[in-house]
Scaffold this motif. Structure first.
Motif, PDB file in Angstrom:
ATOM      1  N   TYR A 252       0.840  -1.193   0.000  1.00  0.00           N
ATOM      2  CA  TYR A 252       0.000   0.000   0.000  1.00  0.00           C
ATOM      3  C   TYR A 252       0.877   1.245   0.000  1.00  0.00           C
ATOM      4  O   TYR A 252       1.993   1.241   0.537  1.00  0.00           O
ATOM      5  N   VAL A 253       0.349   2.308  -0.579  1.00  0.00           N
ATOM      6  CA  VAL A 253       0.931   3.638  -0.462  1.00  0.00           C
ATOM      7  C   VAL A 253       0.071   4.410   0.532  1.00  0.00           C
ATOM      8  O   VAL A 253      -1.132   4.608   0.303  1.00  0.00           O
ATOM      9  N   LEU A 267      -5.033   7.325   4.580  1.00  0.00           N
ATOM     10  CA  LEU A 267      -5.581   6.542   3.484  1.00  0.00           C
ATOM     11  C   LEU A 267      -4.496   5.612   2.950  1.00  0.00           C
ATOM     12  O   LEU A 267      -3.318   5.983   2.884  1.00  0.00           O
ATOM     13  N   SER A 268      -4.902   4.412   2.572  1.00  0.00           N
ATOM     14  CA  SER A 268      -3.974   3.404   2.063  1.00  0.00           C
ATOM     15  C   SER A 268      -4.422   2.981   0.674  1.00  0.00           C
ATOM     16  O   SER A 268      -5.468   2.347   0.523  1.00  0.00           O
ATOM     17  N   THR A 356      -7.328  -6.962   3.903  1.00  0.00           N
ATOM     18  CA  THR A 356      -7.012  -6.315   5.178  1.00  0.00           C
ATOM     19  C   THR A 356      -5.533  -5.955   5.220  1.00  0.00           C
ATOM     20  O   THR A 356      -4.723  -6.489   4.466  1.00  0.00           O
ATOM     21  N   GLU A 357      -5.183  -5.068   6.136  1.00  0.00           N
ATOM     22  CA  GLU A 357      -3.805  -4.652   6.315  1.00  0.00           C
ATOM     23  C   GLU A 357      -3.634  -4.054   7.711  1.00  0.00           C
ATOM     24  O   GLU A 357      -4.598  -3.548   8.297  1.00  0.00           O
ATOM     25  N   ALA A 383      -8.996   0.787   0.059  1.00  0.00           N
ATOM     26  CA  ALA A 383      -9.227  -0.436  -0.718  1.00  0.00           C
ATOM     27  C   ALA A 383     -10.676  -0.462  -1.192  1.00  0.00           C
ATOM     28  O   ALA A 383     -11.601  -0.126  -0.439  1.00  0.00           O
ATOM     29  N   CYS A 384     -10.885  -0.872  -2.422  1.00  0.00           N
ATOM     30  CA  CYS A 384     -12.237  -0.868  -2.985  1.00  0.00           C
ATOM     31  C   CYS A 384     -13.148  -1.899  -2.319  1.00  0.00           C
ATOM     32  O   CYS A 384     -14.377  -1.798  -2.412  1.00  0.00           O
TER      33      CYS A 384
END
Length: 538
Positions: A252-253, A267-268, A356-357, A383-384
């Motif tokens: 992720y950014v 935000l990821s 998930t993260e 994430a969508c």
């Protein structure tokens, strides 16, 4: 009879005179003392030789070996023996020295010369001595033989152990080789472990085909089938799903955006490969799933307008906010959603890991940057799949709050983490009870109500629901409409770019978005604003 008893009897008993040889007269013994002193010398008379015995001596000893000897010869030969061969048997009392010993032979001949023993007795004494020597050290011989046998047995055992060890090493090396091949083959075709604390169900490979068919979902049993459906290799899928507390690279950014209420929101945004996998999951698995009637956020054909419209013209509007909505939905709850759909434990685990993260913080250790987890895995904002999964996790919450609203004759809707209740006149005294019940139900479902964002609005004030004013009917706040109208009015004279005072990167797109938002609520107002945008200077 013991040996020393035999010798005692032999020396202390009476001797039989040795018979003469037939045809030869017996020679009487010389009158000499029984034992000669080494200093005394015998008479010059020569001692006649003793006649050989008639009886055959013992086997191994001949009577001719025990001939008489003169004193001078005895001393001379004794000195010669001392100088050449030595007295190796001197002082030994445990055995009878053998007759082959030169010194013993001289002693025997001297004893025979003095008449202490006959040749037969001497031969018998040595025979007994030989027998004694043969059996006296039998125990030592047995010990020596046992030792030699033990050494041979030890060497044989060592050889056998060495052979077994070599065989076991070869077998171990072969097992290691086969295991390495099996591991490499399994890694290329299957996924068993995806990180500590999340791999418990990876051995479950059986999905409920009938349940998936009724829901119209793709049937997936194994990681290989999931990888094929996502268009990924097994290794790539493992890399995307693997969970670790500290990683040198994440998928992720992360960036921060300001909140309207103050502070920042993280935000990821997923990288390209992960984003494509999440889009497939959203399209093929999550989008076909039904949601509760009260849910309006991120649902097709529903919006903030459909969420606000049921509350228009009510006497009391109560707004509540679920704190940390996306991050509070953890990995276990997301995996449970896919398990309830009918997917196997392995597929549910991998899909939940893709969606998930962990919240992470960048640290540098020994010159190497790491992204260290600061909390458990949850739905990332960016994430969508997060909105659709949140609606599935909150279905039980929606059903319970809908039941509470029906019991109290209220209207309930939810847009993501915003809960809204509205009531007709006569409910103002029970607002406190409503807020308490909602808080208890939310906590029971794994959520928490943010008390700082709880609002109770009456008709005397502006009643807002998801950004729309609902005092009389859903409408965009007047200050928003006036601001867009003012921007377009000045853009006709000064140009649209000159109105970008907040530094939007694409100001025209922002203006078009605001006009579309107004047109959704008030189409006629949106049409007039769009005409003004077309007339504005760039």
């Amino acid at each position: 009879m013991a040996f020393w008893d035999f010798v005692t009897k032999l020396f202390r008993g009476e001797r039989k005179p040795a018979p003469g040889t037939p045809g030869t007269p017996a020679v009487p013994a010389a009158p000499v003392p029984a034992r000669l002193s080494p200093i005394q010398r015998p008479a010059t008379t020569t001692v006649p030789p003793v006649a050989p015995a008639a009886t055959a001596p013992a086997v191994g000893h001949k009577v001719s070996d025990f001939l008489p000897i003169r004193r001078d010869d005895l001393l001379k030969q004794g000195e010669e023996v001392r100088r050449t061969a030595g007295w190796m048997w001197f002082g030994r009392r445990d055995i009878v020295p053998p007759a082959s010993d030169p010194r013993t032979m001289l002693i025997d001949r001297g004893m025979l010369t003095q008449g202490f023993l006959t040749a037969e007795e001497m031969a018998e004494a040595h025979r007994v001595g030989d027998e004694w020597f043969k059996y006296a050290n039998r125990l030592e011989h047995i010990k020596v033989q046992a030792g030699q046998s033990a050494e041979a047995a030890v060497e044989a055992d060592r050889a056998r152990r060495a052979e077994i060890k070599a065989r076991k090493k070869a077998e171990s090396a072969e097992r290691k080789r086969q295991r390495a091949e099996a591991v490499a083959r399994r890694k290329a075709t299957d996924i068993i472990f995806v990180g500590k604390g999340v791999s418990a169900l990876m051995n479950d490979r059986t999905s409920d085909i009938q349940k998936l068919a009724r829901a119209g979902l793709p049937a997936l049993h194994t990681p290989a089938e999931l990888a094929a459906a996502l268009g990924l290799t097994i290794g790539r899928l493992r890399w995307l799903c693997y969970h670790t507390e500290a990683a040198t690279r994440i998928h992720y950014v992360q960036f921060e955006v300001p909140k309207r209420s103050g502070g920042t929101r993280i935000l990821s945004a997923p990288h390209r490969t992960l984003a494509a996998a999440q889009e497939w999951i959203l399209k093929n698995v999550l989008a076909p799933l039904p949601v509760e009637v009260a849910a309006h956020g991120f649902v097709a054909n529903r919006s903030t307008l459909t969420n606000a419209a049921p509350h228009a013209g009510k006497d009391v509007v109560v707004n509540l906010d679920l704190e940390g909505f996306f991050p509070s939905i953890g990995f276990a709850r997301v995996r449970h959603v896919f398990r309830q759909l009918g997917y196997s434990g392995a597929v549910a685990t991998l899909v939940a890991l893709l969606c998930t993260e962990c919240p992470r913080r960048r640290v540098v250790y020994a010159g190497t940057p790491y992204f260290v987890a600061t909390g458990p895995r949850g739905l990332p904002q960016g994430a969508c799949t997060s909105p659709a999964l949140s609606n599935q996790v909150a279905r039980r919450l929606d059903r319970r709050l809908t039941g509470l609203a029906a019991k109290l004759e209220l209207t309930y809707t939810r847009y993501a983490d915003d809960l809204t209740f509205s009531a007709a006149p006569g409910f103002r005294d029970r607002v406190g009870y409503l807020i308490a019940r909602v808080r208890h139900i939310a906590e029971n479902e794994g959520f928490a109500v943010n008390p700082k964002k709880t609002r109770v609005k009456r008709p005397e004030s502006r009643q807002e629901v998801t950004g729309l004013v609902v005092n009389t009917g859903p409408a965009v706040p007047r200050d928003v409409v006036r601001r867009v109208r003012a921007i377009l009015h000045r853009a006709k004279r000064e140009g649209l770019a000159a109105q970008n005072r907040q530094g939007h990167p694409n100001f025209r797109a922002w203006v078009e978005g605001m006009i579309a938002y107004i047109a959704m609520v008030k189409p006629e107002v949106g049409a007039r604003l769009r005409t003004a945008l077309n007339e504005a200077r760039p």
